[in-house]
Design an enzyme around this catalytic site. Structure first.
Site, PDB file in Angstrom:
ATOM      1  N   ARG A  61       0.829  -1.211   0.000  1.00 20.67           N
ATOM      2  CA  ARG A  61       0.000   0.000   0.000  1.00 20.67           C
ATOM      3  C   ARG A  61       0.860   1.257   0.000  1.00 20.67           C
ATOM      4  O   ARG A  61       0.549   2.252  -0.654  1.00 20.67           O
ATOM      5  CB  ARG A  61      -0.938  -0.019   1.214  1.00 20.67           C
ATOM      6  CG  ARG A  61      -1.869   1.179   1.256  1.00 20.67           C
ATOM      7  CD  ARG A  61      -3.033   0.947   2.218  1.00 20.67           C
ATOM      8  NE  ARG A  61      -3.921   2.112   2.232  1.00 20.67           N
ATOM      9  CZ  ARG A  61      -4.144   2.853   3.304  1.00 20.67           C
ATOM     10  NH1 ARG A  61      -3.552   2.573   4.455  1.00 20.67           N
ATOM     11  NH2 ARG A  61      -4.958   3.886   3.240  1.00 20.67           N
ATOM     12  N   HIS A  65       0.740   4.318  -2.663  1.00 18.10           N
ATOM     13  CA  HIS A  65       0.562   5.731  -2.276  1.00 18.10           C
ATOM     14  C   HIS A  65       1.748   6.576  -2.731  1.00 18.10           C
ATOM     15  O   HIS A  65       1.586   7.744  -3.058  1.00 18.10           O
ATOM     16  CB  HIS A  65       0.356   5.864  -0.767  1.00 18.10           C
ATOM     17  CG  HIS A  65      -1.034   5.524  -0.319  1.00 18.10           C
ATOM     18  ND1 HIS A  65      -1.657   6.169   0.725  1.00 18.10           N
ATOM     19  CD2 HIS A  65      -1.927   4.622  -0.784  1.00 18.10           C
ATOM     20  CE1 HIS A  65      -2.884   5.673   0.874  1.00 18.10           C
ATOM     21  NE2 HIS A  65      -3.063   4.722  -0.013  1.00 18.10           N
ATOM     22  N   ASP A  66       2.918   5.992  -2.736  1.00 16.10           N
ATOM     23  CA  ASP A  66       4.084   6.740  -3.223  1.00 16.10           C
ATOM     24  C   ASP A  66       3.905   7.056  -4.706  1.00 16.10           C
ATOM     25  O   ASP A  66       4.021   8.212  -5.126  1.00 16.10           O
ATOM     26  CB  ASP A  66       5.366   5.924  -3.003  1.00 16.10           C
ATOM     27  CG  ASP A  66       6.606   6.705  -3.431  1.00 16.10           C
ATOM     28  OD1 ASP A  66       6.581   7.951  -3.347  1.00 16.10           O
ATOM     29  OD2 ASP A  66       7.603   6.072  -3.834  1.00 16.10           O
ATOM     30  N   SER A  75       8.474  10.119  -2.093  1.00 15.75           N
ATOM     31  CA  SER A  75       7.968  11.322  -1.408  1.00 15.75           C
ATOM     32  C   SER A  75       7.105  10.939  -0.210  1.00 15.75           C
ATOM     33  O   SER A  75       7.003  11.690   0.757  1.00 15.75           O
ATOM     34  CB  SER A  75       7.176  12.205  -2.377  1.00 15.75           C
ATOM     35  OG  SER A  75       6.152  11.458  -3.001  1.00 15.75           O
ATOM     36  N   ASN A  93      -3.077   8.656   4.744  1.00 14.53           N
ATOM     37  CA  ASN A  93      -1.802   8.099   5.199  1.00 14.53           C
ATOM     38  C   ASN A  93      -1.776   7.793   6.687  1.00 14.53           C
ATOM     39  O   ASN A  93      -0.847   7.183   7.179  1.00 14.53           O
ATOM     40  CB  ASN A  93      -0.674   9.089   4.905  1.00 14.53           C
ATOM     41  CG  ASN A  93      -0.393   9.152   3.421  1.00 14.53           C
ATOM     42  OD1 ASN A  93      -0.687   8.208   2.692  1.00 14.53           O
ATOM     43  ND2 ASN A  93       0.169  10.257   3.010  1.00 14.53           N
ATOM     44  N   HIS A 192      -6.190  -5.825  -2.502  1.00 14.21           N
ATOM     45  CA  HIS A 192      -7.000  -5.915  -1.282  1.00 14.21           C
ATOM     46  C   HIS A 192      -7.258  -7.360  -0.877  1.00 14.21           C
ATOM     47  O   HIS A 192      -8.055  -7.617   0.013  1.00 14.21           O
ATOM     48  CB  HIS A 192      -8.308  -5.129  -1.461  1.00 14.21           C
ATOM     49  CG  HIS A 192      -8.095  -3.640  -1.509  1.00 14.21           C
ATOM     50  ND1 HIS A 192      -9.063  -2.739  -1.852  1.00 14.21           N
ATOM     51  CD2 HIS A 192      -6.992  -2.896  -1.230  1.00 14.21           C
ATOM     52  CE1 HIS A 192      -8.578  -1.498  -1.799  1.00 14.21           C
ATOM     53  NE2 HIS A 192      -7.318  -1.565  -1.428  1.00 14.21           N
ATOM     54  N   ASP A 244     -10.068  -9.312   3.002  1.00 15.27           N
ATOM     55  CA  ASP A 244     -10.418 -10.572   2.349  1.00 15.27           C
ATOM     56  C   ASP A 244     -10.570 -11.606   3.457  1.00 15.27           C
ATOM     57  O   ASP A 244      -9.648 -12.358   3.761  1.00 15.27           O
ATOM     58  CB  ASP A 244      -9.305 -10.975   1.369  1.00 15.27           C
ATOM     59  CG  ASP A 244      -9.630 -12.258   0.624  1.00 15.27           C
ATOM     60  OD1 ASP A 244     -10.748 -12.790   0.794  1.00 15.27           O
ATOM     61  OD2 ASP A 244      -8.760 -12.730  -0.128  1.00 15.27           O
TER      62      ASP A 244
END
Ligand code: HEM
Ligand SMILES: *[C@@H]1O[C@H](CO)[C@@H](O)[C@H](O)[C@H]1NC(C)=O
Ligand SMILES: *[C@@H]1O[C@H](CO)[C@@H](O)[C@H](O)[C@H]1NC(C)=O
Ligand SMILES: *[C@@H]1O[C@H](CO)[C@@H](O)[C@H](O)[C@H]1NC(C)=O
Ligand SMILES: *[C@@H]1O[C@H](CO)[C@@H](O)[C@H](O)[C@H]1NC(C)=O
Ligand SMILES: *[C@@H]1O[C@H](CO)[C@@H](O)[C@H](O)[C@H]1NC(C)=O
Ligand SMILES: *[C@@H]1O[C@H](CO)[C@@H](O)[C@H](O)[C@H]1NC(C)=O
Ligand SMILES: *[C@@H]1O[C@H](CO)[C@@H](O)[C@H](O)[C@H]1NC(C)=O
Ligand SMILES: *[C@@H]1O[C@H](CO)[C@@H](O)[C@H](O)[C@H]1NC(C)=O
Ligand SMILES: CC(=O)N[C@H]1CO[C@H](CO)[C@@H](O)[C@@H]1O
Length: 323
Positions: A61, A65-66, A75, A93, A192, A244
């Site tokens: 994840r 997101h990066d 970042s 985040n 997911h 899941d």
């Protein structure tokens, strides 16, 4: 020179620079600069995962997101400073963790080869290696040569990270903005299959879907009843449930089985069934080998989003602060 040729060829063939994202990354980028870099990262990652089986989901994840904010430039790893609030501190985040583990893995690489391996590559490799532990073989190929950015802004994370309350149209737009298509959206949502979510990310579907204290009719009623026993209220931000259920630590194609039983946890998961095109991709991905092959392909595309290469950016010494 070879890279320039490649970019030129790309432009000739595809006609637009946009389709050539990822140019500049290559296989074994560090082989002559730090021979053991990838092995050190793999070893360090495996050691950590052996002690904490929740890390694969966290790293995967974090990598996502990066990449979605300013490209895969690490970042996401930068800390807030006196004059700047970083991506890390944006609402989506707040539930990320494992930053310290990435910082430590980078420190191990740094001991062997100072100032050579970027934090962006450490994260991309660690995410792959962590998820791959259960298979004892790399589940996807990670090209390397990313460099680290120097900017991390909370506002950009809020604008680019997709929300779990999104509908299909919004998700498709959000992914298209990253040069990812509907197929990538459905395939990457399969991530997911591992990990957990806090109740706040779907509590509205249980307790107040349209503002009348109602439930989301597209959520499996039996499953909703179970989730209510776990999530005490709409705004329960401490309880987590596996996304899941039954195989939340196993990377497999069960996400799509669950999704088809209307047990996708987020509105953004359920949204994948609301379009005939994406719904047909869901059906195809029930086949596990098909899912693994497509996930590998889409991860490569995600891992190449707006990367910094060549002399752009820097090789950060410590992942949480710019040099
Ligand atoms: C399609 C849009 C997506 C949305 C709206 C979304 C949203 C979310 C949300 C709300 C959570 C729960 C966070 C929490 O409450 O703790 C989550 C977890 C997670 N997401 Fe996504 N996600 C999306 C796509 C992706 C993609 C593309 C990946 C990776 C390729 C990914 C990987 C994960 C993983 C592994 C977790 C579990 C994290 C953990 O257990 O710590 N997601 N996602
Ligand atoms: C693997 O990592 C552990 C600690 O993370 C370290 O003690 C060990 O020396 C490493 N092994 C190799 C072969 O790099
Ligand atoms: C960076 O920020 C995190 C919280 O986001 C904190 O836990 C960590 O201690 C910080 N690291 C440093 C070196 O300040
Ligand atoms: C932020 O503060 C640091 C010192 O903490 C300074 O070096 C840097 O130039 C400042 N950046 C901006 C954009 O003001
Ligand atoms: C699209 O991407 C840009 C950066 O390339 C970002 O600034 C913008 O917020 C994104 N928009 C959406 C809807 O994701
Ligand atoms: C999807 O969500 C967006 C933003 O919330 C909204 O403007 C749009 O009307 C929605 N589309 C559909 C088909 O519900
Ligand atoms: C449900 O939503 C409505 C409308 O947004 C709001 O007025 C009400 O306070 C919400 N109920 C709860 C329990 O949050
Ligand atoms: C969680 O919810 C409580 C009560 O609503 C609130 O005080 C707290 O700030 C929230 N925590 C986070 C991380 O949002
Ligand atoms: C709800 O989930 C159960 C399994 O938990 C499944 O047997 C049933 O078919 C699902 N119902 C719907 C409407 O998808
Ligand atoms: C892991 C992490 O850095 N979480 C931060 C997310 O943002 C909040 C503030 O909005 C911080 O308090 C958390 O430390």
């Amino acid at each position: 020179m070879r890279n320039q040729c490649f970019i030129l060829l790309c432009i000739l063939v595809f006609g637009v620079v946009g389709t050539c994202h990822g140019a500049g990354l290559k296989k074994n980028f560090y082989v002559n600069k730090c021979r053991d870099a990838e092995a050190i990262i793999k070893n360090a990652t495996e050691q950590r995962v052996a002690k904490d089986p929740t890390l694969p989901a966290k790293f995967l994840r974090m990598h996502f997101h990066d990449c979605f904010v300013r490209g895969c430039d690490a970042s996401i790893l930068l800390n807030t400073t006196a004059n700047n609030t970083a991506e890390k501190d944006a609402v989506p985040n707040q539930t990320l963790s494992g930053f310290d583990v990435i910082d430590n893995i980078k420190a191990e690489v740094e001991k062997k080869c100072p100032n050579v391996v970027s934090c962006a590559d450490v994260l991309a490799l660690a995410a792959r290696d962590a998820v791959s532990v259960q298979f004892r073989r790399p589940l996807w190929e990670v090209l390397t040569g990313r460099r680290d950015g120097t900017v991390s802004r909370i506002s950009e994370a809020l604008a680019s990270i997709p929300s779990p309350f999104s509908n299909f149209t919004t998700l498709v737009r959000n992914f298209a903005n990253q040069s990812l298509n509907v197929r990538d959206l459905v395939v990457l949502s399969g991530a997911h299959t591992i990990g957990v979510s806090h109740c706040v990310a779907f509590g509205n579907r249980l307790y107040n879907f349209t503002g009348r204290g109602d439930q989301d009719p597209s959520l499996n009623a039996t499953y909703a009843a179970f989730l209510k026993t776990q999530c005490q209220s709409l705004s329960d931000n401490t309880t987590t449930v596996p996304m899941d259920p039954g195989s939340g630590l196993t990377f497999d194609s069960n996400y799509y089985v669950t999704l088809k039983q209307n047990k996708g946890l987020f509105q953004s998961d359920a949204a994948l069934l609301t379009n005939t095109g994406s719904s047909s991709v869901v059906n195809q991905l029930l086949n596990q080998n098909k899912f693994f092959a497509e996930f590998a392909r889409s991860m490569k595309r995600m891992g190449a989003i707006r990367v910094l290469t060549g002399n752009a950016g820097e090789i950060r010494k410590k992942c949480f602060v710019v040099n």
